[in-house]
Enzyme design. Sequence first.
Site, mmCIF file in Angstrom:
data_model
loop_
_atom_site.group_PDB
_atom_site.id
_atom_site.type_symbol
_atom_site.label_atom_id
_atom_site.label_comp_id
_atom_site.label_asym_id
_atom_site.label_seq_id
_atom_site.Cartn_x
_atom_site.Cartn_y
_atom_site.Cartn_z
ATOM 1 N N ASP A 202 0.832 -1.210 0.000
ATOM 2 C CA ASP A 202 0.000 0.000 0.000
ATOM 3 C C ASP A 202 0.866 1.259 0.000
ATOM 4 O O ASP A 202 0.522 2.267 -0.607
ATOM 5 C CB ASP A 202 -0.929 0.021 1.209
ATOM 6 C CG ASP A 202 -2.002 -1.062 1.114
ATOM 7 O OD1 ASP A 202 -2.171 -1.609 0.003
ATOM 8 O OD2 ASP A 202 -2.642 -1.365 2.140
ATOM 9 N N GLU B 181 -6.840 -30.972 -18.763
ATOM 10 C CA GLU B 181 -7.020 -29.797 -17.899
ATOM 11 C C GLU B 181 -8.407 -29.836 -17.298
ATOM 12 O O GLU B 181 -9.309 -30.444 -17.847
ATOM 13 C CB GLU B 181 -6.928 -28.507 -18.734
ATOM 14 C CG GLU B 181 -5.591 -28.259 -19.345
ATOM 15 C CD GLU B 181 -5.674 -27.286 -20.506
ATOM 16 O OE1 GLU B 181 -6.746 -26.736 -20.779
ATOM 17 O OE2 GLU B 181 -4.634 -27.088 -21.134
ATOM 18 N N LYS C 270 -12.006 -28.455 -16.802
ATOM 19 C CA LYS C 270 -12.891 -27.604 -17.598
ATOM 20 C C LYS C 270 -13.541 -26.623 -16.633
ATOM 21 O O LYS C 270 -14.389 -26.996 -15.839
ATOM 22 C CB LYS C 270 -13.958 -28.432 -18.311
ATOM 23 C CG LYS C 270 -14.833 -27.563 -19.213
ATOM 24 C CD LYS C 270 -15.819 -28.381 -20.007
ATOM 25 C CE LYS C 270 -16.517 -27.573 -21.094
ATOM 26 N NZ LYS C 270 -17.045 -26.291 -20.689
ATOM 27 N N ASP D 211 -15.718 -23.748 -15.022
ATOM 28 C CA ASP D 211 -17.104 -23.371 -15.228
ATOM 29 C C ASP D 211 -17.242 -21.884 -14.934
ATOM 30 O O ASP D 211 -17.734 -21.479 -13.897
ATOM 31 C CB ASP D 211 -17.993 -24.205 -14.300
ATOM 32 C CG ASP D 211 -19.439 -24.120 -14.716
ATOM 33 O OD1 ASP D 211 -19.705 -23.624 -15.823
ATOM 34 O OD2 ASP D 211 -20.302 -24.541 -13.936
ATOM 35 N N GLU E 160 -10.574 -18.188 -18.831
ATOM 36 C CA GLU E 160 -11.867 -18.189 -18.175
ATOM 37 C C GLU E 160 -11.829 -17.264 -16.968
ATOM 38 O O GLU E 160 -10.867 -17.289 -16.204
ATOM 39 C CB GLU E 160 -12.131 -19.637 -17.723
ATOM 40 C CG GLU E 160 -13.549 -19.976 -17.527
ATOM 41 C CD GLU E 160 -14.204 -20.604 -18.769
ATOM 42 O OE1 GLU E 160 -13.588 -20.617 -19.857
ATOM 43 O OE2 GLU E 160 -15.341 -21.056 -18.617
ATOM 44 N N TYR F 164 -5.848 -20.838 -20.801
ATOM 45 C CA TYR F 164 -5.641 -22.206 -21.270
ATOM 46 C C TYR F 164 -5.489 -22.328 -22.783
ATOM 47 O O TYR F 164 -5.403 -23.419 -23.309
ATOM 48 C CB TYR F 164 -6.770 -23.116 -20.801
ATOM 49 C CG TYR F 164 -8.167 -22.566 -21.035
ATOM 50 C CD1 TYR F 164 -8.650 -22.324 -22.306
ATOM 51 C CD2 TYR F 164 -8.991 -22.284 -19.946
ATOM 52 C CE1 TYR F 164 -9.913 -21.819 -22.510
ATOM 53 C CE2 TYR F 164 -10.265 -21.767 -20.139
ATOM 54 C CZ TYR F 164 -10.726 -21.535 -21.434
ATOM 55 O OH TYR F 164 -11.977 -21.027 -21.629
ATOM 56 N N LYS G 170 -6.969 -32.461 -24.791
ATOM 57 C CA LYS G 170 -6.545 -31.808 -26.028
ATOM 58 C C LYS G 170 -5.341 -32.538 -26.622
ATOM 59 O O LYS G 170 -4.453 -32.962 -25.874
ATOM 60 C CB LYS G 170 -6.112 -30.362 -25.742
ATOM 61 C CG LYS G 170 -7.169 -29.512 -25.073
ATOM 62 C CD LYS G 170 -6.597 -28.166 -24.656
ATOM 63 C CE LYS G 170 -7.681 -27.321 -23.999
ATOM 64 N NZ LYS G 170 -7.177 -26.048 -23.486
ATOM 65 N N LYS H 96 -17.318 -34.488 -19.615
ATOM 66 C CA LYS H 96 -18.063 -33.839 -18.539
ATOM 67 C C LYS H 96 -18.232 -34.729 -17.313
ATOM 68 O O LYS H 96 -18.278 -35.958 -17.420
ATOM 69 C CB LYS H 96 -19.462 -33.443 -19.051
ATOM 70 C CG LYS H 96 -19.431 -32.504 -20.226
ATOM 71 C CD LYS H 96 -19.345 -31.074 -19.797
ATOM 72 C CE LYS H 96 -20.691 -30.623 -19.247
ATOM 73 N NZ LYS H 96 -20.673 -29.204 -18.875
ATOM 74 N N CYS I 41 -43.759 -32.865 18.879
ATOM 75 C CA CYS I 41 -42.856 -33.774 18.172
ATOM 76 C C CYS I 41 -43.650 -34.711 17.256
ATOM 77 O O CYS I 41 -44.599 -35.355 17.706
ATOM 78 C CB CYS I 41 -42.057 -34.601 19.187
ATOM 79 S SG CYS I 41 -41.079 -35.895 18.418
ATOM 80 N N CYS J 180 -43.371 -38.390 18.915
ATOM 81 C CA CYS J 180 -43.912 -38.807 20.209
ATOM 82 C C CYS J 180 -44.947 -37.830 20.754
ATOM 83 O O CYS J 180 -45.541 -38.085 21.800
ATOM 84 C CB CYS J 180 -42.786 -39.011 21.223
ATOM 85 S SG CYS J 180 -42.011 -37.481 21.761
ATOM 86 N N CYS K 72 -37.216 -31.831 20.599
ATOM 87 C CA CYS K 72 -38.313 -32.550 21.226
ATOM 88 C C CYS K 72 -37.933 -32.750 22.686
ATOM 89 O O CYS K 72 -36.802 -33.122 22.995
ATOM 90 C CB CYS K 72 -38.476 -33.903 20.539
ATOM 91 S SG CYS K 72 -39.313 -35.130 21.544
ATOM 92 N N CYS L 50 -38.849 -40.587 23.531
ATOM 93 C CA CYS L 50 -39.214 -40.367 22.130
ATOM 94 C C CYS L 50 -38.625 -41.477 21.262
ATOM 95 O O CYS L 50 -37.410 -41.671 21.225
ATOM 96 C CB CYS L 50 -38.689 -39.009 21.683
ATOM 97 S SG CYS L 50 -38.948 -38.706 19.928
HETATM 98 S S1 IVH Z 1 -10.058 -24.825 -24.722
HETATM 99 C C1 IVH Z 1 -12.087 -24.993 -28.756
HETATM 100 N N1 IVH Z 1 -9.777 -25.375 -22.212
HETATM 101 O O1 IVH Z 1 -15.264 -24.533 -22.608
HETATM 102 C C2 IVH Z 1 -11.208 -25.125 -27.583
HETATM 103 N N2 IVH Z 1 -11.854 -24.454 -22.931
HETATM 104 O O2 IVH Z 1 -17.050 -25.551 -24.810
HETATM 105 C C3 IVH Z 1 -10.980 -23.838 -26.932
HETATM 106 N N3 IVH Z 1 -13.451 -24.117 -21.109
HETATM 107 O O3 IVH Z 1 -15.793 -21.613 -24.397
HETATM 108 C C4 IVH Z 1 -11.252 -23.875 -25.516
HETATM 109 N N4 IVH Z 1 -12.156 -24.832 -19.490
HETATM 110 O O4 IVH Z 1 -15.243 -21.427 -21.931
HETATM 111 C C5 IVH Z 1 -10.604 -24.906 -23.142
HETATM 112 N N5 IVH Z 1 -9.355 -25.910 -19.984
HETATM 113 C C6 IVH Z 1 -10.171 -25.420 -20.928
HETATM 114 C C7 IVH Z 1 -11.471 -24.951 -20.641
HETATM 115 C C8 IVH Z 1 -12.284 -24.489 -21.670
HETATM 116 C C9 IVH Z 1 -13.336 -24.324 -19.806
HETATM 117 C C10 IVH Z 1 -14.659 -23.587 -21.777
HETATM 118 C C11 IVH Z 1 -14.449 -22.379 -22.585
HETATM 119 C C12 IVH Z 1 -15.046 -22.663 -23.927
HETATM 120 C C13 IVH Z 1 -15.900 -23.834 -23.647
HETATM 121 C C14 IVH Z 1 -15.983 -24.672 -24.892
#
Ligand code: IVH
Length: 686
Positions: free
Chosen positions: A42, A118, A120, A122, A181, A233, A298, A322, A416, A419, A434, A439
């Site tokens: 800071d 990797e 995925k 959300d 993301e 990613y 990938k 998934k 209750c 009982c 209770c 009971c």
């Molecule tokens: S690679 C076409 N890596 O998934 C490949 N995507 O359904 C380019 N996502 O829009 C994306 N984790 O939002 C990649 N480790 C990851 C990911 C990832 C989440 C999402 C991303 C993308 C969607 C594709």
Amino acid sequence: MVTPPSAPSPTERAAYLREVLRQHDHRYFVLDAPIISDAEYDRLMGELEELERRHPALATPDSPTQRVGGAASEKLLRVAHERPMLSLAKVHTREEFLEFDARVRKALGVERVRYTCEQKLDGLAISLTYEEGLLTRALTRGDGAIGEDVTANIRTIRSIPLRLSLPKGGEVPSKLEVRGEVILAHADFEALNRAQAARGEELFVNPRNAAAGALRQLDPRVTAERPLSAWFYDVGYSSLPFASHTARLAFLMRLGLRVLPSTCETEGAAEVEAKYLELLRLRDARGAQFDFDGMVVKVDSLDARERLGQVSRSPRWAVAWKFPAEIEETVVLGIDFQVGRTGKLTPVARLAPILVGGATVSNATLHNEDELRRKDVRIGDHVFIRRAGDVIPEVIKPILEKRKGDERRVEIPSQCPACGAMVVREPEEAEHRCTGLSCPAQLTAHLAHFAQRTAMDIEGLGDKLLEVLVSSGRVRAVDDLYGLTVDELAALPRTDKLSKGGKPISLGRANATAIHAALERSKQCTLRRFLFALGIRHVGESTARSLALAYPGLEPLLTASVEELQAIRDIGPEVASAIHSFFAQRANRDVVERLLSLGVTLAPEPKSTQGAFHEKSVVLTGELSRMTRDEAKAEIERRGGRVSGSVSRKTDLVVAGESAGSKLAKARELGVRVASEEEFLAMLAT
Ligand code: IVH
């Protein structure tokens, strides 16, 4: 760190401060390894702000003072992506994944493919453009072809560098488009929802929705207040060439971007599958800092990717495998009140059965009256429910848009349901209880606790059977279980089936013999499990273990004073007095004595040998790649250590896995010893 120029001009001093602050931001937000205190940070920031105030020309766009800037806009501008942001094909099962692998191998004409795996994430996909190292534009994915310009909002996220630079000089690409993301970590999400609740505002269903709302704000000052973070990613475009995904990610990391941990699986599909199961366990244990809903596989080689190409809007070189969904929607059919072993009444939503997190759910706890009111769940409501791994299913919230007006609220009953005795809520307590002394619901719950796997481990004694035993009056206390004969058991009505004519059928000899044998087996018990089984208030599995370690047998424990008990590690005054008053009661002593005279024997707790973890307090943080958190915890406990959830001065060791967060920072701040996963494994091995 850069060295400060001697006798600097304001321009030099500002450039120096910007660079130091950038490096500290990188250490703090990306590497999670800060080396200065917040106060020192800071102070440096304050000095830069002051310099820029006096010399406004010094405030460059990449200055850390310029993260939150610009006025609120009317709407977000729509901008076409230079290269479309593709989506990922999805698979849900092993078979589907193997089909993907077979297609890839066939197209490439190879036996085995080098894949990277990797999480995925959300969250919300974004694309950032850096020109000559400077962040010039940030777009949301939008429909993949056209996104929204969220540059001002993205600039407020401190894990995203405003300027890229390489540690030892080196060539920064003249143009780089990276993809990743934006997410909200669990802890940040929970804090945000607590704040929403305190303000009486609607809760966010999940971190994704909360992150989306924050990122698409028209006023960047609002975004700046939400603790968003980002992981990268993928690369959309780079003016410098690369051979593989792995090499590219390593380069992004060196440029100062926070890169999603990625592992390379060279042995093909079986290894990928093992990784999938590992990540699934991690998610189910809520072991990661953030939500992820699957694994992205990938092809690593960029040349192979080129050859594979794409179909419609998805590349042929990647797939999202998934996980079973964790959040589903269903309807509340009713709200029951269950009476627990201590008399506590718990409202439980009876749900239209629904498959979630890989299992069918038909009940979800609503905890207590305050929770019931706070969530305002009514009979007939459509609700979101969540279930993760072994975690108890919970109602997240009702879907207000789906209310028709005929949904019914429920009140906590004044009597209750089991009982008929009076129900009270003690002042200062969240629970209703209770007050009935005999009971049957309390007794049934008590017996179920006694019989459970981690207590006496009596297989076959389910809740329904216990209810029958209690309601028939045959079992009035735990020791009555051991008096049951095979004949008696065989004659009990089965609760899960009726005969063709709709009449009750009996349990039968085979079942009865099995239960009787399980009862006999359970007599060979350990002191630890027995103490837990008794259901003494505040004595959970871990306290039972501490007691069993401190006492060789039951006898001296029965007469231990509160002071003696309190001297035991991990036992405080409240727990000590609960134990003391339990054994001081004649009726409890009688039950214990009867159990012993029926042949229950109690083996002492094996003392763990002195080792690296003996009597040590350990905190686990980040993601471990070789074992789940639960496994790590068990290993530590087996060696006489304790695992705690938060870092304090009393912590002996912090084990920091991948992407460890604030706990690691805290450990560093307090000077607590930190071990990497490798070091931790080595310690376990010795
Ligand atoms: S690679 C076409 N890596 O998934 C490949 N995507 O359904 C380019 N996502 O829009 C994306 N984790 O939002 C990649 N480790 C990851 C990911 C990832 C989440 C999402 C991303 C993308 C969607 C594709």
